[in-house]
Structure formats: C-alpha cells, structure tokens
Design an enzyme around this catalytic site. Sequence first.
Site, short mmCIF file in Angstrom:
data_model
loop_
_atom_site.label_atom_id
_atom_site.label_comp_id
_atom_site.label_asym_id
_atom_site.label_seq_id
_atom_site.Cartn_x
_atom_site.Cartn_y
_atom_site.Cartn_z
NE ARG A 83 12.53 6.71 -1.48
CZ ARG A 83 13.21 5.81 -0.78
NH1 ARG A 83 14.51 5.71 -0.89
NH2 ARG A 83 12.59 5.00 0.04
CB ALA A 130 -0.94 0.00 1.20
C1 UD1 Z 1 10.17 -1.94 7.18
C2 UD1 Z 1 10.40 -2.49 8.59
C3 UD1 Z 1 11.89 -2.57 8.86
C4 UD1 Z 1 12.60 -3.38 7.80
C5 UD1 Z 1 12.29 -2.83 6.42
C6 UD1 Z 1 12.83 -3.75 5.36
C7 UD1 Z 1 8.49 -1.65 9.86
C8 UD1 Z 1 8.02 -0.67 10.85
N1 UD1 Z 1 9.77 -1.62 9.53
O1 UD1 Z 1 10.65 -0.60 7.19
O2 UD1 Z 1 12.10 -3.17 10.14
O3 UD1 Z 1 13.99 -3.41 8.04
O4 UD1 Z 1 10.87 -2.74 6.22
O5 UD1 Z 1 12.67 -3.15 4.08
O6 UD1 Z 1 7.72 -2.48 9.43
N2 UD1 Z 1 3.18 -0.66 3.73
C9 UD1 Z 1 1.81 -0.73 3.65
N3 UD1 Z 1 1.06 0.12 4.39
C10 UD1 Z 1 1.60 1.01 5.25
C11 UD1 Z 1 3.00 1.09 5.32
C12 UD1 Z 1 3.77 0.24 4.57
O7 UD1 Z 1 1.27 -1.54 2.88
O8 UD1 Z 1 0.84 1.73 5.91
C13 UD1 Z 1 3.98 -1.58 2.92
C14 UD1 Z 1 4.88 -0.86 1.91
O9 UD1 Z 1 4.23 -0.71 0.66
C15 UD1 Z 1 6.07 -1.81 1.82
C16 UD1 Z 1 6.12 -2.50 3.17
O10 UD1 Z 1 4.85 -2.31 3.77
O11 UD1 Z 1 5.88 -2.79 0.81
C17 UD1 Z 1 7.22 -1.93 4.06
O12 UD1 Z 1 6.93 -0.57 4.32
P1 UD1 Z 1 8.05 0.55 4.34
O13 UD1 Z 1 7.43 1.85 4.63
O14 UD1 Z 1 8.90 0.43 3.15
O15 UD1 Z 1 8.85 0.10 5.65
P2 UD1 Z 1 10.32 0.47 6.02
O16 UD1 Z 1 10.35 1.81 6.62
O17 UD1 Z 1 11.20 0.21 4.87
#
Ligand code: UD1
Length: 459
Positions: free
Chosen positions: A15, A10
């Site tokens: 970027r 989601a």
């Molecule tokens: C997350 C992890 C982190 C890990 C990293 C690896 C958390 C809090 N942290 O961080 O420990 O090292 O991934 O890449 O989980 N997404 C949703 N809905 C949301 C937020 C995110 O579907 O509300 C999805 C994003 O599209 C993505 C995934 O969840 O595919 C990870 O989210 P992202 O925001 O990239 O997390 P990171 O900050 O990278």
Amino acid sequence: MHLAVIVLAAGKGTRMKSDLPKVLHRVAGRSLLEWVLAAAAPLDVEETVVVVGHGADTVAAVLPSNAVTVVQEPQLGTGDAARVGLGACSDAIDTVLIIPGDMPLLEADTLAAVVDAHRDKGAAATVLTVKMDDPTGYGRVERRWDQVTAIVEQRDADERQQAIDEVNTSVYAFDAAFLSDALGRLGSDNSQGEYYLTDVIGILSGQSRPVAAVTTEAVEGTGVNSHVQLAAVAEVLRHRTNDELMTSGVSMVDPSRVYIDAGVEVAPGAMIYPGVHLEGATTVGAGAEVGPDVHARDTVIGPGSTVRYSVLDGATIGPDATVGPFTYLRPGADLADRSKAGAFVEIKKSRVGTGSKVPHLSYIGDATIGEDTNIGAATVTVNYDGYDKHPTVIGDRVRIGSDTMLVAPVTVGDDAYTGAGSVITHDVSPGALAIERSHQKEIPGYAERRKHRASEDGK
Ligand code: UD1
Ligand code: CA
C-alpha cells in the site's frame, strides 16, 4: 540474560506504492526501521536481527554495524519470519524481543517494560497489548486472569472473540528455547494458509507455560501501511519532539507548524516561529530566533543569531549574526559573529568575517571576507570561468561599492574601496580606491531633438 531483538520487516508494504522497502520510508528524520531500532537501543541487547524480504541490500546499507539482516523468501507468515530471525541468532541468546519494523511510535520505556515484566514473571512469552475502540483487523487477546491463553486473528475469530477490545501489537518477549520449540509445532491450517507467530502463544499456554501481557497506550501500536498513516505518525512524533523541547526551555509560537527532525539540537532559550524545518545535523544555540519560514539542513545557528524566511544548507552562522529575509546559504557558508547576510543574498563556500555585512542582492562564492567589511548591494564574486572555480579574498574594513563584479582570482586589500559599478579584474592595494568605469558623457538638448525628429517622421 542474553537478549536478541528480531525486527520483522519482510512484508511487501504494497500500500506504500513505492519501490523503496516499506521500513525505509522516512518520517521526522529517520526511517521507520531506524525509529524501531532507536526505541530498542537503550535495552541491553546482544544481537539485533532484521528479517527482510525485498530490498535486503538497501535495508542492510542503513543498519548500524551491530545489526544483521536475514532474508525470508518466500514470506510464509509472521511465524515463519520469527523462525528465520531466530535462525540468525547465536546459541548464547536466551531471550528474544520481537518487534514489527513498521511501528515507529514504540517507546523505549515500553519495550523495557515488556522485557522487565517477562523476566520478573519468569514468563515463557510476554505480549505487548493495547485496547482499541475499534479492534477490527487485529489479533484479539484471550485471557484467563493475568495470563494470555491465545491470540485469535480477525479472520479466524468468532463473534465472542471479535468483541474483545484488547489486541496484539506484534511486540513480544519470548524465552528463546520455548519459542524455537513452539515454532517447530506451528501449522498453517488457517484462513490465510500462513504460519502465524500468534499461534505460538496458544501452544505455550496449552503446555501450561506462563504467558504474560503488558498493556500500553493505543497510539504506540500504530503501524504504518500507507502514506496517510506515515503522515499521521509524523504528527505524533512532531508533538513528542516539540513538547520535549518546550519542556527543556525552547519557545515555540505554534508547535503544530514546527518540523524538527530526530538528531537536531535546540538549546533552551531559543525561539522558534511557525514554518520552521530543522533537519539533519542542525543545531540552534541559546537565544537564537529562527523563522518564520526557515528550512535548515546540517546547519549551525549560533547563539543569539536571527534567521528569517531563508534556506540554509550546510552553513555555519554566528553567534549574534543576522540572516534574511530571503537568504540562501549553501554548503561551506561560514558567517562569523555579528555578521549579516541580507535580502536576496546567496553565499557558498565563503567566510564572512566578524562584523562584516552582505546586506542586499549579492552572490558570494569561494570568497574570504575579513572583519568589519561592507559588501555593497548587487556585488558578485565572479568565481567561475566556465572551467574552474577561483577564490576572492577581501580584507578588513573594506568598502565594496554597489554592483561591483569581483573577477576571481582577485584580492582586495585591507581598508580599500571599489567604485560602484566597477568590474575588478586586478588586485586592489590596501587603502586604495579601485574604480573601473568610462567617463560619463552628456549630450545637451537631446530630448528636444528627439521630439523634433519624431514629428518630422509624422509619428
Ligand atoms: C499481525 C498479528 C496480529 C496483530 C497485528 C498488529 C499475526 C498472524 N498477526 O497481523 O495479531 O494484531 O500484527 O499489527 O502475526 N512479516 C514478515 N514476514 C511475513 C509476514 C509478515 O516479516 O511472512 C512482518 C511484516 O513486515 C510486519 C509484521 O511481520 O512488519 C506483521 O505482519 P503483518 O502481515 O502486518 O501482520 P498483520 O496481519 O498486521
Ligand atoms: Ca500489520
């Protein structure tokens, strides 16, 4: 065990600077999401849920029929996304595998290892981790022996925790009931004000439930957030595909310059030169030589065929046919065995029969050419009258003279000839020569008279 896969997709993907949802960006023949689903496909999965934000309909359109999308709006963090995803699973599910939608390098064996370890250890949760030289930005994995006790996000990590080089990939297996319970206890009291899925690990550990870890190669944990990372991932996928093909018996002069999409089949014994792009439902037969510089999409290159410096789209070639250099084959071009399409030849929706040749500078469209026929240089099937397309039928052992215009609809019988430069508007009988040219006139002494006139004019 009743396993569900929940793909978290989601996030906005800001970027990428693109209107397309991030997980629909394509690399090596599949979208990011399709790569992730392909890695999970060999597992015994009962339900697949994709959590999407913007562009839910576009994402749903590319999903296999056994997967469902569910919209997370607003996006309150990975913990909230997991809650939304879990809500779309049936009560029969007891194990949940969570995968981020932007990690196309995950391998099926690795996902299977996470699920197997989870089951074998009777864990409440199992985290897939990697070790990184530079772990900055990732969630750090806190352990006590083989148990994971917590995951601490970069922004919330103290100095000791920041020194930990084992990081969370965001791939986890969970016991569905424990996950549901822990998600209900999540707070958003952290630096981003989000519900962190990572906090579920600390909650389960605090309840003295077993939390296991599986560690894999760092490259598998690569996520795609930008076009730069998309290209880096493409390079890894390209090497995986090419290594696999070479191991199976395909020759490559320089695999770093060969671009073969997922789903393309290349038989052992084929030879691939640099600058070759094979896409879609393309297949290459044994002993075929492809390249240098060939772009083929949805094309069958038969065994023993040779294709050089050409563009092929929806064509069928060979066996033992020769194409190129500089040939353009469009949808429905069908070149039979031992046939040839040569330099600066374009062929569309036409059959070229066994042993027949179109060697130079020709356009063949909506035509059927029999066996052992030769089409002279610069022949054109004049198939379009500005309103409709019309067919040209050319028999066996025909000799079409150079620069013949075949004005369709028209038929040239077996063993017939056409004279060079003829505009053929009527059918040609078998065995006949059709010639359509005015007689050649000769004006003797023309050059001398021309010279004389020029000197009189003072030029
Ligand atoms: C997350 C992890 C982190 C890990 C990293 C690896 C958390 C809090 N942290 O961080 O420990 O090292 O991934 O890449 O989980 N997404 C949703 N809905 C949301 C937020 C995110 O579907 O509300 C999805 C994003 O599209 C993505 C995934 O969840 O595919 C990870 O989210 P992202 O925001 O990239 O997390 P990171 O900050 O990278
Ligand atoms: Ca991320």
